[in-house]
Structures are given as C-alpha cells and as structure tokens.
Write a protein that holds these residues in place. Structure first.
Motif, PDB file in Angstrom:
ATOM      1  N   TRP A 151       0.833  -1.209   0.000  1.00  2.33           N
ATOM      2  CA  TRP A 151       0.000   0.000   0.000  1.00  2.33           C
ATOM      3  C   TRP A 151       0.868   1.260   0.000  1.00  2.33           C
ATOM      4  N   GLY A 152       2.056   1.158   0.557  1.00  2.00           N
ATOM      5  CA  GLY A 152       2.946   2.314   0.581  1.00  2.00           C
ATOM      6  C   GLY A 152       3.375   2.761  -0.796  1.00  2.00           C
ATOM      7  N   LYS A 153       3.203   1.903  -1.805  1.00  6.50           N
ATOM      8  CA  LYS A 153       3.618   2.251  -3.160  1.00  6.50           C
ATOM      9  C   LYS A 153       2.676   3.243  -3.834  1.00  6.50           C
ATOM     10  N   VAL A 158       2.374   6.736 -10.888  1.00  6.71           N
ATOM     11  CA  VAL A 158       1.876   5.817 -11.910  1.00  6.71           C
ATOM     12  C   VAL A 158       0.826   6.595 -12.693  1.00  6.71           C
ATOM     13  N   GLY A 159       1.183   7.058 -13.880  1.00  4.60           N
ATOM     14  CA  GLY A 159       0.296   7.916 -14.660  1.00  4.60           C
ATOM     15  C   GLY A 159      -0.945   7.202 -15.148  1.00  4.60           C
ATOM     16  N   PRO A 160      -1.962   7.966 -15.574  1.00  5.55           N
ATOM     17  CA  PRO A 160      -3.237   7.374 -16.014  1.00  5.55           C
ATOM     18  C   PRO A 160      -3.098   6.370 -17.150  1.00  5.55           C
ATOM     19  N   ALA A 161      -2.083   6.534 -18.022  1.00  9.74           N
ATOM     20  CA  ALA A 161      -1.912   5.619 -19.152  1.00  9.74           C
ATOM     21  C   ALA A 161      -0.961   4.471 -18.852  1.00  9.74           C
ATOM     22  N   ASP A 162      -0.400   4.429 -17.654  1.00  9.50           N
ATOM     23  CA  ASP A 162       0.561   3.382 -17.301  1.00  9.50           C
ATOM     24  C   ASP A 162      -0.146   2.038 -17.165  1.00  9.50           C
ATOM     25  N   ARG A 222      -1.503   1.038 -13.805  1.00  9.91           N
ATOM     26  CA  ARG A 222      -2.508   1.886 -13.166  1.00  9.91           C
ATOM     27  C   ARG A 222      -3.592   1.089 -12.423  1.00  9.91           C
ATOM     28  N   PRO A 223      -4.155  -0.006 -12.993  1.00  8.03           N
ATOM     29  CA  PRO A 223      -5.183  -0.761 -12.246  1.00  8.03           C
ATOM     30  C   PRO A 223      -4.671  -1.279 -10.904  1.00  8.03           C
ATOM     31  N   LEU A 224      -3.438  -1.787 -10.867  1.00  6.29           N
ATOM     32  CA  LEU A 224      -2.873  -2.261  -9.605  1.00  6.29           C
ATOM     33  C   LEU A 224      -2.690  -1.094  -8.642  1.00  6.29           C
ATOM     34  N   TYR A 225      -2.237   0.056  -9.165  1.00  7.45           N
ATOM     35  CA  TYR A 225      -2.078   1.257  -8.342  1.00  7.45           C
ATOM     36  C   TYR A 225      -3.409   1.643  -7.696  1.00  7.45           C
ATOM     37  N   GLU A 226      -4.465   1.667  -8.486  1.00  6.46           N
ATOM     38  CA  GLU A 226      -5.773   2.077  -7.955  1.00  6.46           C
ATOM     39  C   GLU A 226      -6.309   1.047  -6.969  1.00  6.46           C
ATOM     40  N   ALA A 227      -6.018  -0.248  -7.196  1.00  8.08           N
ATOM     41  CA  ALA A 227      -6.445  -1.278  -6.240  1.00  8.08           C
ATOM     42  C   ALA A 227      -5.751  -1.085  -4.901  1.00  8.08           C
ATOM     43  N   ARG A 228      -4.461  -0.767  -4.935  1.00  3.99           N
ATOM     44  CA  ARG A 228      -3.746  -0.499  -3.684  1.00  3.99           C
ATOM     45  C   ARG A 228      -4.323   0.723  -2.977  1.00  3.99           C
ATOM     46  N   LEU A 229      -4.660   1.727  -3.747  1.00  5.00           N
ATOM     47  CA  LEU A 229      -5.206   2.950  -3.184  1.00  5.00           C
ATOM     48  C   LEU A 229      -6.535   2.684  -2.490  1.00  5.00           C
ATOM     49  N   HIS A 230      -7.410   1.932  -3.144  1.00 11.32           N
ATOM     50  CA  HIS A 230      -8.698   1.600  -2.532  1.00 11.32           C
ATOM     51  C   HIS A 230      -8.509   0.725  -1.292  1.00 11.32           C
ATOM     52  N   GLY A 231      -7.544  -0.193  -1.361  1.00 11.50           N
ATOM     53  CA  GLY A 231      -7.280  -1.040  -0.199  1.00 11.50           C
ATOM     54  C   GLY A 231      -6.815  -0.232   0.993  1.00 11.50           C
ATOM     55  N   LEU A 232      -5.922   0.720   0.758  1.00  5.11           N
ATOM     56  CA  LEU A 232      -5.427   1.557   1.850  1.00  5.11           C
ATOM     57  C   LEU A 232      -6.530   2.442   2.399  1.00  5.11           C
ATOM     58  N   GLN A 233      -7.370   2.985   1.525  1.00  3.37           N
ATOM     59  CA  GLN A 233      -8.460   3.839   1.995  1.00  3.37           C
ATOM     60  C   GLN A 233      -9.432   3.043   2.862  1.00  3.37           C
ATOM     61  N   GLN A 237       6.979   4.941   8.026  1.00  3.32           N
ATOM     62  CA  GLN A 237       7.714   3.679   8.093  1.00  3.32           C
ATOM     63  C   GLN A 237       8.576   3.391   6.871  1.00  3.32           C
ATOM     64  N   GLU A 238       8.097   3.644   5.646  1.00  2.00           N
ATOM     65  CA  GLU A 238       8.901   3.276   4.470  1.00  2.00           C
ATOM     66  C   GLU A 238      10.235   4.023   4.406  1.00  2.00           C
ATOM     67  N   PRO A 239      10.270   5.339   4.704  1.00  2.00           N
ATOM     68  CA  PRO A 239      11.577   6.011   4.686  1.00  2.00           C
ATOM     69  C   PRO A 239      12.566   5.444   5.701  1.00  2.00           C
ATOM     70  N   VAL A 240      12.078   4.978   6.860  1.00  2.00           N
ATOM     71  CA  VAL A 240      12.990   4.397   7.848  1.00  2.00           C
ATOM     72  C   VAL A 240      13.502   3.045   7.348  1.00  2.00           C
TER      73      VAL A 240
END
Length: 417
Positions: free
Chosen positions: A180-182, A187-191, A194-205, A253-256
C-alpha cells in the motif's frame, strides 16, 4: 558507471533527466556537476513531470525556510497538475491534505496534534520496547547466513515501532500490506500498472476507514485516538484526519526502512567502519548522524510552489511550477562539509538536512534516529561477520522518485547470536 556518463563534464541538458538505474544507484556524480553549474536546475522525472531542483547546501537551507514557497497543491499550475496529480479523485482530495501539503496557519494547527507523540522524551521512554521488537525480528533470521535484511528485518521493524507509537491496534497492524505504501510512487493514467495502483489505493483507503471505526468504538489516549476525536470535535475535517493517518502509515515507516538499508550498505562498503561501530556501540549516535548525511533515504523533498513569478537564486521560476530541494545533494556540498564524499563517523559538527529544516522539519526525527541506532546496533552485535552476499553492482535500488533504498539486501554472516 556514473549517470549520464556519455555527456561531457561541462554539458548539462535542459531539463536534466533524473532517470535510469545508474542514476538511482549513485546520483552523487550528477548532483556534483549540478552544484558546480549553479544552485537551481530544471529537471525531468520519469513520470514526465518537470520541476526546478535546488542542489547546494546554502540554497537548500534557504529554500526550506523561504516563506514565499508554499506546499499546498492548490498553488500548482496547470502544467504541473497535468502530470503530477496522479492520485485520482476522490482519493486525491481525501488523502493529500496532510502536513506535507499544508501551509500555516492550517499546517500549524494540524502539526500541533502529532508533536507530543514523537517527542524525544516519549521516544526515550519507549526505547526498551523498540529493542524488544528488534531482537524478536533478529531471532527469526536464519542461524547462519545468507538472509535478506529487507524482508527479514528492515521492512518490518519500522512498522512495528510505528504501531506502538501511534496506537495502531494489533489486529490492524498484522493486516497492513506494505505494498500500500507504493501509492506514493507515480503511476500515470496511461501506465499499464494503473489498475494495480488504484487497487492499492482503494485497499489503503478501506484500511484507514477500519482504523477510524475501531478507534471510535474503542476510544484511547493515543495518537490515532486523538486524531479521530479531533475530527469528531470539529478540530479536523474528515479529509485532514484521513490524510494524516495516511501520512503516518506511509511516511512513518517506508523512509525508515530505506534509511536502514542505505546505512547498512554504506557500512558494508566500509568494513573498517562497520567493525569499529560493532566494537564501540557508544559511537552510534554520532555515526547515525553521519550515515543520514552520507546517503539519506529522503533524497528529494516534496513539491513547493511560488504563488507568483519569482526569482530563485538568479533563476526566474514561473508561478505554480514545482520547486524541489535535493537533500542528498545539499548533504554532499563541499562548501559545507569537508571531504563530503567520505564517510567520517567522527564528523562534527554535522548540520545535515536529512530531516529537512524550518516549519516542515520532520516531526518524527527523534523516532527515526532511535530506530536507526537500535536497528544498526542490534544487527551489528548479533550478526558477526556481516557482509554483502551479492556483488555491490547487483544491489537493486528502488525506483521511487523522492527516496533512496534497496529493494533487497542479501547478506552473509557467521552465525546469529
């Protein structure tokens, strides 16, 4: 191999591309050329975003304290917004109004809610618990090498510490997905990713919503509990509360994790320093400061913007263009640090900018310093003969735009104590 090695030393493209594996592996030769050519350069990121990069120590210090430069995304112009606002709505509005993207007085009000949780006095009080968490992770490593110190230690220790500090319930902590930290990586709209990015975003939310519901049902005097209460009492908006929780979970956490890896790589490249630190743990506080300076996990700051066309050290920067400070370039400036490319565990004074400066100085700096002291001290003491298990050039550096760290850190050691 140095980045842009085919370019003559006197030539810098405009914009300067900050891309490619050689650059991520070792950005310092390029930063040195940029510092020598001037304090401000136009740069190009892999996402296509163009920005103005500040590289010298004095210029960086001044920019971090320049009240003309604001952090709120509303200041960004259409050129910046077209490529940089990668997080889709409604998530962008709900998760991107945290401390890193606010200006006073809103920033002052929001920051006041988190400072007590990360105070040096509180961190000192929790240090024995942090040591227990570090030892528990080392206990799970193989009795003899090899082992991956990212997967086996650095990816987990900062999050377990963070959970203790902010009051993350045990069940929630065990369910956190590090991927989820990713969502902070462009990740641009045409990448195609993108679907995996949006899935992670919804999961984190959804995860944040569950934390809020739990803290509301089980009130507690911890940081997460106070943020939920502050929203319920009208001190925060829903978006501010959720964004601050988002920032804690990702930036906390990710920067540490990455800083542990950059520090270990530096020591593994300097075996005499590693041995000295293992034999004299009393050197750890000063050594940590030098390791933070030498190769910071926060390579670049987040965006800043002028609200009108402005002069930045002799360069005219249009209103709404993004201005970014290179902390790593500032920390290797020979005009501020003698022999800056040398790892010197005795360096003093050491006014590095690894945690930024000014009103946006990292509120978790005391915690990060404690985590680094404990992580390095524990690994060096309990894994005698610690050494890289792969060739240095085979280390995989993360492709993150703003940060530095290795995705894996395979090591060997004689035994686990």
């Amino acid at each position: 191999m140095t980045p842009h090695a085919s370019l003559p030393d006197t030539e810098l493209p405009d914009p300067v591309p900050l891309t490619g594996c050689p650059y991520k592996r070792d950005p310092y030769p390029l930063y040195a050329r940029m510092r020598e050519a001037g304090p401000v350069h136009r740069v190009l990121f892999p996402s296509g975003v163009r920005a103005w990069l500040v590289t010298g120590y004095d210029a960086a210090h001044a920019a971090l304290n320049d009240d003309r430069l604001g952090k709120n995304h509303d200041r960004g112009n259409d050129r910046w917004r077209a490529r940089a606002s990668i997080m889709p709505e409604p998530q962008h509005s709900r998760l991107q109004v945290h401390l890193l993207h606010q200006d006073p007085p809103r920033h002052t009000r929001m920051r006041r809610l988190v400072t007590d949780a990360f105070s040096p006095r509180r961190i000192d009080r929790l240090t024995p618990r942090f040591q227990e968490l570090a030892d528990r992770l080392v206990d799970r490593l193989p009795a003899t090498g090899p082992a991956d110190l990212v997967d086996g230690f650095a990816a987990h220790f900062p999050f377990r510490v963070l959970a203790e500090v902010i009051g993350l319930p045990g069940r929630s902590a065990s369910r956190f997905d590090r991927d989820w930290g990713k969502v902070v990586q462009p990740v641009g709209p045409a990448d195609p990713g993108r679907p995996l990015y949006e899935a992670r975003l919804h999961g984190l939310q959804s995860y944040i919503a569950e934390i809020v519901a739990h803290k509301r049902a089980h009130p507690a005097d911890d940081l997460l509990g106070r943020l939920v209460a502050a929203r319920d009492q009208g001190e925060l908006t829903r978006e501010e509360r959720d964004s601050m929780i988002f920032q804690l979970l990702v930036a906390g956490q990710e920067p540490v994790t990455n800083q542990i890896t950059t520090a270990l790589v530096a020591l593994l490249r300097h075996p005499a320093h590693l041995a000295r630190l293992r034999d004299d743990p009393g050197l750890l506080p000063r050594a940590v400061e030098e390791l933070l300076r030498y190769d910071s996990a926060f390579e670049l700051t987040t965006w800043r913007f002028f609200d009108r066309d402005s002069d930045l050290y002799g360069t005219e920067v249009p209103a709404g263009d993004s201005v970014i400070v290179s902390l790593c370039a500032a920390n290797r400036d020979p005009r501020r640090f003698p022999d800056p490319d040398t790892l010197d565990l005795d360096r003093s004074p050491n006014p590095h900018l690894a945690f930024g400066h000014g009103i946006h100085f990292c509120p978790g700096a005391a915690l990060a310093r404690a985590e680094l002291r404990i992580a390095l001290g524990t690994l060096l003491a309990r894994l005698p003969g610690l050494r890289l298990a792969v060739a240095d050039e085979d280390l995989a550096w993360i492709p993150a735009v703003l940060g530095r760290g290795t995705a894996r850190l395979p090591v060997g050691y004689d035994r686990r104590l």
